[in-house]
Write a protein that holds these residues in place. Sequence first.
Motif, PDB file in Angstrom:
ATOM      1  N   ALA A  95       3.306   6.584   3.788  1.00 53.99           N
ATOM      2  CA  ALA A  95       2.545   5.751   2.855  1.00 53.99           C
ATOM      3  C   ALA A  95       2.136   4.439   3.519  1.00 53.99           C
ATOM      4  CB  ALA A  95       3.384   5.478   1.597  1.00 53.99           C
ATOM      5  N   ARG A  96       3.042   3.840   4.285  1.00 53.99           N
ATOM      6  CA  ARG A  96       2.745   2.582   4.983  1.00 53.99           C
ATOM      7  C   ARG A  96       1.635   2.801   6.022  1.00 53.99           C
ATOM      8  NH1 ARG A  96       7.557   1.396   6.011  1.00 53.99           N
ATOM      9  NH2 ARG A  96       7.847  -0.117   4.344  1.00 53.99           N
ATOM     10  N   ALA A  97       1.727   3.900   6.784  1.00 53.38           N
ATOM     11  CA  ALA A  97       0.713   4.194   7.806  1.00 53.38           C
ATOM     12  C   ALA A  97      -0.664   4.372   7.171  1.00 53.38           C
ATOM     13  CB  ALA A  97       1.116   5.434   8.596  1.00 53.38           C
ATOM     14  N   MET A  98      -0.728   5.037   6.037  1.00 50.71           N
ATOM     15  CA  MET A  98      -2.016   5.211   5.355  1.00 50.71           C
ATOM     16  C   MET A  98      -2.526   3.866   4.854  1.00 50.71           C
ATOM     17  SD  MET A  98      -1.900   8.794   3.254  1.00 50.71           S
ATOM     18  CE  MET A  98      -0.174   8.946   2.850  1.00 50.71           C
ATOM     19  N   HIS A  99      -1.629   3.048   4.312  1.00 50.67           N
ATOM     20  CA  HIS A  99      -2.010   1.733   3.790  1.00 50.67           C
ATOM     21  C   HIS A  99      -2.579   0.841   4.903  1.00 50.67           C
ATOM     22  CE1 HIS A  99      -1.879  -1.898   1.365  1.00 50.67           C
ATOM     23  NE2 HIS A  99      -1.159  -2.495   2.302  1.00 50.67           N
ATOM     24  N   LEU A 100      -1.988   0.922   6.096  1.00 52.28           N
ATOM     25  CA  LEU A 100      -2.426   0.099   7.228  1.00 52.28           C
ATOM     26  C   LEU A 100      -3.617   0.701   7.975  1.00 52.28           C
ATOM     27  CD1 LEU A 100       1.106  -0.884   8.602  1.00 52.28           C
ATOM     28  CD2 LEU A 100      -0.463  -2.296   7.235  1.00 52.28           C
ATOM     29  N   GLY A 101      -4.076   1.877   7.543  1.00 48.84           N
ATOM     30  CA  GLY A 101      -5.214   2.526   8.197  1.00 48.84           C
ATOM     31  C   GLY A 101      -4.845   3.223   9.483  1.00 48.84           C
ATOM     32  N   GLU A 102      -3.548   3.435   9.729  1.00 54.87           N
ATOM     33  CA  GLU A 102      -3.090   4.092  10.951  1.00 54.87           C
ATOM     34  C   GLU A 102      -3.154   5.609  10.860  1.00 54.87           C
ATOM     35  OE1 GLU A 102       0.844   2.521  11.396  1.00 54.87           O
ATOM     36  OE2 GLU A 102       0.131   0.512  11.896  1.00 54.87           O
ATOM     37  N   SER A 103      -3.326   6.141   9.663  1.00 51.49           N
ATOM     38  CA  SER A 103      -3.485   7.582   9.479  1.00 51.49           C
ATOM     39  C   SER A 103      -4.420   7.803   8.301  1.00 51.49           C
ATOM     40  CB  SER A 103      -2.126   8.265   9.245  1.00 51.49           C
ATOM     41  OG  SER A 103      -1.582   7.887   8.007  1.00 51.49           O
ATOM     42  N   PRO A 104      -5.063   8.966   8.257  1.00 49.11           N
ATOM     43  CA  PRO A 104      -5.993   9.220   7.153  1.00 49.11           C
ATOM     44  C   PRO A 104      -5.251   9.254   5.810  1.00 49.11           C
ATOM     45  CG  PRO A 104      -5.896  11.109   8.671  1.00 49.11           C
ATOM     46  CD  PRO A 104      -4.977  10.067   9.194  1.00 49.11           C
ATOM     47  N   THR A 105      -5.926   8.776   4.784  1.00 45.04           N
ATOM     48  CA  THR A 105      -5.309   8.791   3.461  1.00 45.04           C
ATOM     49  C   THR A 105      -5.364  10.196   2.872  1.00 45.04           C
ATOM     50  OG1 THR A 105      -7.353   8.149   2.376  1.00 45.04           O
ATOM     51  CG2 THR A 105      -5.850   6.374   2.985  1.00 45.04           C
ATOM     52  N   ALA A 106      -4.306  10.548   2.199  1.00 42.69           N
ATOM     53  CA  ALA A 106      -4.199  11.844   1.528  1.00 42.69           C
ATOM     54  C   ALA A 106      -3.129  11.710   0.448  1.00 42.69           C
ATOM     55  CB  ALA A 106      -3.808  12.927   2.532  1.00 42.69           C
ATOM     56  N   PRO A 107      -3.233  12.503  -0.600  1.00 45.79           N
ATOM     57  CA  PRO A 107      -2.192  12.433  -1.629  1.00 45.79           C
ATOM     58  C   PRO A 107      -0.870  12.983  -1.090  1.00 45.79           C
ATOM     59  CG  PRO A 107      -3.966  13.947  -2.298  1.00 45.79           C
ATOM     60  CD  PRO A 107      -4.301  13.416  -0.950  1.00 45.79           C
ATOM     61  N   ILE A 108       0.189  12.171  -1.200  1.00 43.64           N
ATOM     62  CA  ILE A 108       1.510  12.594  -0.744  1.00 43.64           C
ATOM     63  C   ILE A 108       2.551  12.222  -1.795  1.00 43.64           C
ATOM     64  CG2 ILE A 108       0.996  12.374   1.730  1.00 43.64           C
ATOM     65  CD1 ILE A 108       2.616   9.717   1.676  1.00 43.64           C
ATOM     66  N   HIS A 109       3.676  12.906  -1.738  1.00 42.74           N
ATOM     67  CA  HIS A 109       4.838  12.533  -2.545  1.00 42.74           C
ATOM     68  C   HIS A 109       6.083  12.894  -1.747  1.00 42.74           C
ATOM     69  CE1 HIS A 109       4.207  16.780  -3.653  1.00 42.74           C
ATOM     70  NE2 HIS A 109       5.503  16.829  -3.968  1.00 42.74           N
ATOM     71  N   GLY A 110       7.171  12.193  -2.045  1.00 43.24           N
ATOM     72  CA  GLY A 110       8.396  12.447  -1.295  1.00 43.24           C
ATOM     73  C   GLY A 110       9.523  11.576  -1.809  1.00 43.24           C
ATOM     74  N   GLN A 111      10.420  11.221  -0.901  1.00 38.67           N
ATOM     75  CA  GLN A 111      11.617  10.474  -1.277  1.00 38.67           C
ATOM     76  C   GLN A 111      11.592   9.101  -0.630  1.00 38.67           C
ATOM     77  OE1 GLN A 111      14.367  13.075   0.561  1.00 38.67           O
ATOM     78  NE2 GLN A 111      14.402  14.547  -1.107  1.00 38.67           N
ATOM     79  N   ALA A 112      12.100   8.124  -1.387  1.00 39.38           N
ATOM     80  CA  ALA A 112      12.252   6.763  -0.861  1.00 39.38           C
ATOM     81  C   ALA A 112      13.445   6.141  -1.569  1.00 39.38           C
ATOM     82  CB  ALA A 112      10.995   5.932  -1.103  1.00 39.38           C
ATOM     83  N   SER A 113      14.201   5.357  -0.815  1.00 35.31           N
ATOM     84  CA  SER A 113      15.306   4.631  -1.437  1.00 35.31           C
ATOM     85  C   SER A 113      14.724   3.488  -2.253  1.00 35.31           C
ATOM     86  CB  SER A 113      16.244   4.082  -0.365  1.00 35.31           C
ATOM     87  OG  SER A 113      15.604   3.046   0.362  1.00 35.31           O
ATOM     88  N   LEU A 114      15.534   2.876  -3.082  1.00 28.32           N
ATOM     89  CA  LEU A 114      15.082   1.748  -3.883  1.00 28.32           C
ATOM     90  C   LEU A 114      14.600   0.617  -2.978  1.00 28.32           C
ATOM     91  CD1 LEU A 114      14.687   0.471  -6.643  1.00 28.32           C
ATOM     92  CD2 LEU A 114      17.084  -0.233  -6.603  1.00 28.32           C
ATOM     93  N   GLU A 115      15.326   0.367  -1.888  1.00 33.36           N
ATOM     94  CA  GLU A 115      14.940  -0.695  -0.950  1.00 33.36           C
ATOM     95  C   GLU A 115      13.603  -0.373  -0.285  1.00 33.36           C
ATOM     96  OE1 GLU A 115      18.046   0.844  -0.809  1.00 33.36           O
ATOM     97  OE2 GLU A 115      19.026  -0.763  -1.922  1.00 33.36           O
ATOM     98  N   GLN A 116      13.407   0.881   0.123  1.00 33.14           N
ATOM     99  CA  GLN A 116      12.144   1.284   0.742  1.00 33.14           C
ATOM    100  C   GLN A 116      10.989   1.131  -0.249  1.00 33.14           C
ATOM    101  OE1 GLN A 116      13.435   5.254   1.781  1.00 33.14           O
ATOM    102  NE2 GLN A 116      13.458   4.750   3.988  1.00 33.14           N
ATOM    103  N   ALA A 117      11.212   1.541  -1.489  1.00 27.35           N
ATOM    104  CA  ALA A 117      10.158   1.440  -2.500  1.00 27.35           C
ATOM    105  C   ALA A 117       9.802  -0.029  -2.761  1.00 27.35           C
ATOM    106  CB  ALA A 117      10.602   2.117  -3.797  1.00 27.35           C
ATOM    107  N   ARG A 118      10.806  -0.877  -2.849  1.00 28.48           N
ATOM    108  CA  ARG A 118      10.537  -2.312  -3.059  1.00 28.48           C
ATOM    109  C   ARG A 118       9.749  -2.903  -1.894  1.00 28.48           C
ATOM    110  NH1 ARG A 118      16.340  -3.987  -5.618  1.00 28.48           N
ATOM    111  NH2 ARG A 118      15.777  -3.582  -7.775  1.00 28.48           N
ATOM    112  N   ALA A 119      10.119  -2.513  -0.674  1.00 26.23           N
ATOM    113  CA  ALA A 119       9.404  -3.016   0.502  1.00 26.23           C
ATOM    114  C   ALA A 119       7.942  -2.577   0.470  1.00 26.23           C
ATOM    115  CB  ALA A 119      10.090  -2.535   1.780  1.00 26.23           C
TER     116      ALA A 119
END
Length: 141
Positions: A95-119
Amino acid sequence: MIVFDLRCANDHVFESWFGSSASYADQRDRGLIACPICGVCDVDKAVMAPAIGAKGNRACQPIDPRKAMLAALAKAQAKALEGSEYVGPAFSDRARAMHLGESPTAPIHGQASLEQARALVDEGVAIAPLPLPVVPPSARN
């Protein structure tokens, strides 16, 4: 046994079981039936819907509204995830890579800890939690 909906003089409606209609009338006349909410003994039968049995070839299955709501939620979530790739614990990095334009955007879902999600939220990455857990493709039969 017969179940009756009863109403007290204070308009409280409650349910009570009796051996027969005559048993109800006898207990009522002797003042043995009291409202469980306010204790008033001035009680009469309330209007009730008739109990109509199911056809002999059908089992009556009451619908649990919580199960129906969860089923509808699961169906809506599955529809929303159609075309989305499950990336598991790599979600934050992808998600971060897509946000920064480092990879093409695509719909994704997965797992993140609370700390990762807050970041991710702090960095301005548009994410949202799913209401129900997702079964990883590797765990599906």
